[in-house]
Design an enzyme around this catalytic site. Structure first.
Site, PDB file in Angstrom:
ATOM      1  N   GLU A  98     -16.319 -25.804   6.410  1.00  0.00           N
ATOM      2  CA  GLU A  98     -15.480 -24.948   7.249  1.00  0.00           C
ATOM      3  C   GLU A  98     -14.625 -25.848   8.111  1.00  0.00           C
ATOM      4  O   GLU A  98     -15.077 -26.913   8.548  1.00  0.00           O
ATOM      5  CB  GLU A  98     -16.349 -24.056   8.131  1.00  0.00           C
ATOM      6  N   CYS A 158     -16.656 -18.356   9.812  1.00  0.00           N
ATOM      7  CA  CYS A 158     -15.754 -17.445  10.508  1.00  0.00           C
ATOM      8  C   CYS A 158     -14.292 -17.680  10.149  1.00  0.00           C
ATOM      9  O   CYS A 158     -13.479 -16.752  10.217  1.00  0.00           O
ATOM     10  CB  CYS A 158     -15.968 -17.567  12.006  1.00  0.00           C
ATOM     11  N   GLU A 193     -21.120 -12.628   7.517  1.00  0.00           N
ATOM     12  CA  GLU A 193     -21.821 -12.168   8.729  1.00  0.00           C
ATOM     13  C   GLU A 193     -21.211 -10.891   9.293  1.00  0.00           C
ATOM     14  O   GLU A 193     -21.153 -10.723  10.514  1.00  0.00           O
ATOM     15  CB  GLU A 193     -21.750 -13.233   9.831  1.00  0.00           C
TER      16      GLU A 193
HETATM   17  O1  AHR Z   1     -21.235 -22.563  11.103  1.00  0.00           O
HETATM   18  C1  AHR Z   1     -20.546 -22.156  12.233  1.00  0.00           C
HETATM   19  C2  AHR Z   1     -20.377 -20.657  12.296  1.00  0.00           C
HETATM   20  O2  AHR Z   1     -21.609 -20.021  12.363  1.00  0.00           O
HETATM   21  C3  AHR Z   1     -19.731 -20.021  11.109  1.00  0.00           C
HETATM   22  O3  AHR Z   1     -18.357 -20.090  11.161  1.00  0.00           O
HETATM   23  C4  AHR Z   1     -20.181 -18.612  11.195  1.00  0.00           C
HETATM   24  O4  AHR Z   1     -20.235 -17.988   9.949  1.00  0.00           O
HETATM   25  C5  AHR Z   1     -21.516 -18.712  11.869  1.00  0.00           C
HETATM   26  O5  AHR Z   1     -21.661 -17.827  12.903  1.00  0.00           O
END
Ligand code: AHR
Length: 833
Positions: free
Chosen positions: A222, A424, A553
């Site tokens: 990410e 996210c 999520e």
């Molecule tokens: O890993 C960090 C964050 O944790 C991610 O973006 C999210 O999916 C989770 O809440």
């Protein structure tokens, strides 16, 4: 549990917790009904949620826990929201409880949820205040006093006493589990006082082997903590496109604008931003340099400076045009921190029209913190955009590629898949921030940069093509995760989180975007427009997409369900072989987990994505988490997990708790198909989230203890689980539970791999009996990670020795050992395996 017992246990608890015994009010006889009081407080800025107290006579009240939260608000961002104001609780004639509350003082939004038992609540819904919903918010507010004289406002309900029993039971269990989860190795000296070395036996069972997933260990990428721009993506110029925007930081930093990371050096030169005639409509801002007296420079500071290596080649490029003036010559200079030029070149800027101009710079010495200077040699006015400095020495020498050292560090994990672009980042902060894969492919200047919800900017120079290419380069299956038509449930941009979702009128196009991705990745360039784009970008062969994540999520609301179903059905009917991965919320329990599992099971989604960031104690005390999962339901992708200690370090304690837990995951890898630790990367000085698997700066990489565990699992995974009898000769469960094993076999090589985790402060001697699995004397490779729980810099030690089918192994205190025994495929044939 009857009321008496409850009172007893509650009293004991409260003594343990050091709370006032005044909470325990003995009742002489168990009544059929009791009074239950529901209320909230203004503590933690109204974030403490819904509490209960009970009473036999409606006068003397006993709290269930000290403001224990039976329900908390899910609305909006973690930073500013998640508040519960003036909750109203009401039960209808069918026994369903409804609770509603105001989410804050200004949004005029009412949250509502329902439950049958006041424990397990449905995902929350959010309505404009003016809409009339149950429960009726005009019901009376009752006011009561606790024995300590504190007043509370809420509602009094007459309920069956068994309901109060259950609430107290639930509170007791939760408190007990929380205590277990909070345990830390710093207390081991007293926890295991007098403990002698432990003995264990591992005996291979004659029973059938279990086929397990080949894709168990993967990575989660990410763009958080500057993981992409300034990190894995090798571009050295920060804000090369002049598209930084105050909105990237939701207006909180006025310096974060199109000029960020740029400055003017010297006199006779001004630098402004224009957007009248951009090189591409998606890249509307560019720099204008007005030079009245040559000599000044436009300077880029890089990402905390520009790291250069002596003698290596760096591709410099920009889009430029001379608007006025006589001279087209512009000098490009790299200077080290002392101001000494370490490389320079001259480029020629075309008159009147945008053109890409390139040169190659070769530094005469290495430096960790250079700057780039653009120095026009004549007076006049110039426009510049997409000013780029890119090392040729990228991972696999890919142009527009990845930082070689970081990419290699990821490759070394031997991940079977890579998830991207989040997290996210995938579903974004508000609908407008949903990550759109189509915005991230094609010529760099045509891509659509965007705000990164972690508080910075995404150039998307590392876009879908680069992600897929990297996956191929490291032999990992690509796992793109796309929003399920809803943004993050914690969105703060645009108000009520994900509740709006992409309008239904636009969903058809959104679904088409997802179908187009599959075509782009796997289609035939001769027949598919999207596959043709892939081929033109340099990859005529399909990328072989197998997995597609939908959602991250998310709140399992009706808004989510409608959209997920549309996407799921469209993909499933057109591409039945694509394995869709659904989502079951951010935690290992709770309303999104429960409702997500129910929804995915009904829809027959093949795999769901579970997330949990828990304490080492949780991982140690939940080793059987997957043992009883129903194998007929969706399979599991543990898509985000990590072990979190107070202060969020990565140390041997966090690493060993994951290592131990993964032995249990391997046992369940017929069900758990994939796992990925999260987050992956953290740039020193720019971390929004800790712990991460790998830390780095511009020149160095720091591997964590958690990294080594992932690497040991990645290198030593198998596709067959060998059932064993495992006995720890200690009757204390707390001791036995801290020693774990897993035996797998790689059917391609026949290698047998034994993993042994010892989370005790003493040695554990294991007597291994591998009969039927190992014949004759075999050479084994042993890798051991060991140290003290607080150690942050231990690395695995390798050695080798010979064994027969029976041998003893001494697990050092606080250690994880991997024993790899060379296989014999011939013997397999003889045994007809
Ligand atoms: O890993 C960090 C964050 O944790 C991610 O973006 C999210 O999916 C989770 O809440």
């Amino acid at each position: 549990m009857n009321i008496k017992k409850i009172i007893l246990t509650s009293c004991l608890f409260l003594v343990v917790q050091g709370e006032a015994l005044a909470y325990c009010v003995p009742l002489p006889n168990r009544p059929d009904s009791l009074y239950l009081f529901s209320y909230s407080t203004t503590k933690k800025h109204c974030r403490n949620g819904l509490h209960f107290a009970w009473s036999g006579d409606g006068k003397r009240w006993t709290k269930i826990g000290n403001e224990f939260s039976f329900l908390t608000c899910d609305y909006g961002s973690w930073n500013t929201q998640k508040r519960m104001l003036d909750p109203v609780l009401e039960r209808n004639a069918d026994g369903v409880w409804f609770c509603s509350w105001l989410v804050n003082e200004y949004d005029k939004i009412i949250a509502r949820t329902q439950t049958l038992d006041l424990i397990l609540w449905k995902p929350q819904e959010f309505y404009p205040e003016k809409i009339k919903i149950r429960p009726d918010r005009s019901v009376r507010r009752d006011s009561i006093y606790f024995p300590d004289g504190i007043q509370a406002v809420g509602q009094i309900h007459k309920v069956e006493s068994s309901l109060v029993d259950r609430l107290i039971d639930y509170y007791d269990q939760k408190t007990y589990r929380n205590q277990l989860d909070a345990e830390q190795m710093k207390d081991d000296a007293s926890r295991f006082k007098g403990l002698l070395p432990v003995r264990a036996q591992l005996t291979v069972q004659a029973g059938p082997i279990k086929k397990i997933s080949k894709d168990l260990i993967g990575i989660f990428f990410e763009d958080i903590n500057y993981g992409a721009d300034g990190g894995l993506y090798a571009e050295l110029i920060q804000n090369r496109d002049f598209e930084y925007n105050t909105h990237d930081k939701l207006g909180s930093d006025s310096n974060w604008n199109a000029t960020y990371s740029w400055k003017v050096k010297g006199d006779g030169l001004t630098f402004t931003i224009d957007s009248v005639m951009p090189i591409h409509v998606h890249n509307s801002h560019y720099a204008i340099l007005n030079v009245t007296a040559p000599g000044g420079a436009l300077v880029n500071m890089g990402w905390d400076g520009i790291a250069l290596k002596e003698g290596e080649k760096y591709d410099f490029s920009l889009f430029g045009k001379r608007i006025t003036g006589e001279s087209s010559n512009v000098n490009v200079i790299l200077r080290d921190k002392l101001g000494i030029a370490v490389a320079s070149s001259q480029i020629n800027i075309p008159v009147g029209i945008w053109k890409k101009v390139k040169t190659v710079l070769i530094p005469s010495s290495s430096t960790e913190s250079a700057t780039l200077e653009i120095v026009p040699s004549g007076s006049g006015s110039y426009a510049f955009d997409m000013i780029s400095l890119f090392p040729q020495n990228t991972f696999k020498n890919r142009p527009n590629g990845l930082r070689r050292d970081i990419a290699q560090t990821l490759a070394n994990l031997h991940p079977r898949f890579m998830r991207f672009p989040g997290g996210c980042v995938a579903h974004g902060d508000g609908i407008g921030n949903i990550y759109r894969w189509k915005n991230t492919i094609g010529p760099l200047e045509s891509r659509i940069p965007q705000r990164n919800l972690w508080g910075y900017h995404q150039t998307v120079g590392l876009g879908y093509y680069e992600f897929f290419q990297f996956c191929e380069d490291i032999g990992a299956k690509p796992l793109p995760v796309l929003a399920a038509g809803v943004p993050c449930q914690n969105s703060q941009d645009g108000g009520a989180g994900q509740q709006g979702g992409i309008p239904m009128n636009d969903m058809k196009a959104y679904v088409q975007d997802i179908l187009d991705l599959i075509e782009w990745a796997n289609g035939n360039p001769r027949t598919s427009y999207w596959a043709k784009l892939r081929a033109e970008a340099g990859h005529p062969k399909p990328f072989g997409l197998e997995y597609l994540g939908i959602g991250n999520e998310d709140l399992i609301s009706e808004v989510f369900k409608d959209r997920f179903k549309m996407i799921y059905e469209a993909v499933h009917s057109k591409y039945p072989k694509i394995k869709i991965i659904g989502t079951v919320g951010p935690f290992y329990e709770g309303s999104d987990y429960e409702e997500g599992w129910k929804f995915a099971t009904e829809l027959k989604v093949p795999i769901v994505d579970e997330h949990y960031y828990n304490s080492p104690g949780w991982f140690i005390n939940n080793r059987n988490f997957y043992d009883n999962y129903d194998r007929s339901k969706p399979h599991v992708y543990l898509g985000e997990y990590a072990s979190h200690l107070p202060g969020r370090p990565n140390n041997l304690e966090t690493a060993l708790s994951c290592a131990l837990y993964l032995t249990d995951v391997e046992r369940n890898a017929d069900l758990v198909e994939m796992t990925s630790y999260a987050p992956l990367l953290g740039k020193e000085g720019h971390c929004q989230w800790r712990p991460d698997l790998i830390y780095f700066d511009n020149t160095k990489i720091k591997l964590t203890t958690d990294y080594y565990i992932q690497e040991l699992y990645g290198i030593n995974s198998g596709d067959e689980y060998i059932p064993c009898i495992w006995k720890v000769e200690n009757e204390n469960e707390t001791v036995a539970n801290r020693v774990g094993e897993s035996v797998v076999r790689d059917s391609r090589t026949g290698d047998v791999i034994i993993k042994l985790a010892n989370l005790l402060p003493v040695q554990s001697r294991v007597a291994l009996d591998l009969k039927g699995l190992v014949f004759g004397t075999k050479k084994v490779i042993l890798q051991v990670l060991k140290g003290r729980p607080t150690d942050t810099d231990v690395i695995p030690q390798e050695s080798s020795f010979d064994v027969g089918s029976r041998f003893d192994y001494e697990m050092p205190p606080y250690s994880f050992s991997v024993i790899r025994i060379k296989g014999n495929l011939l013997m397999d044939k003889i045994l007809n395996r």
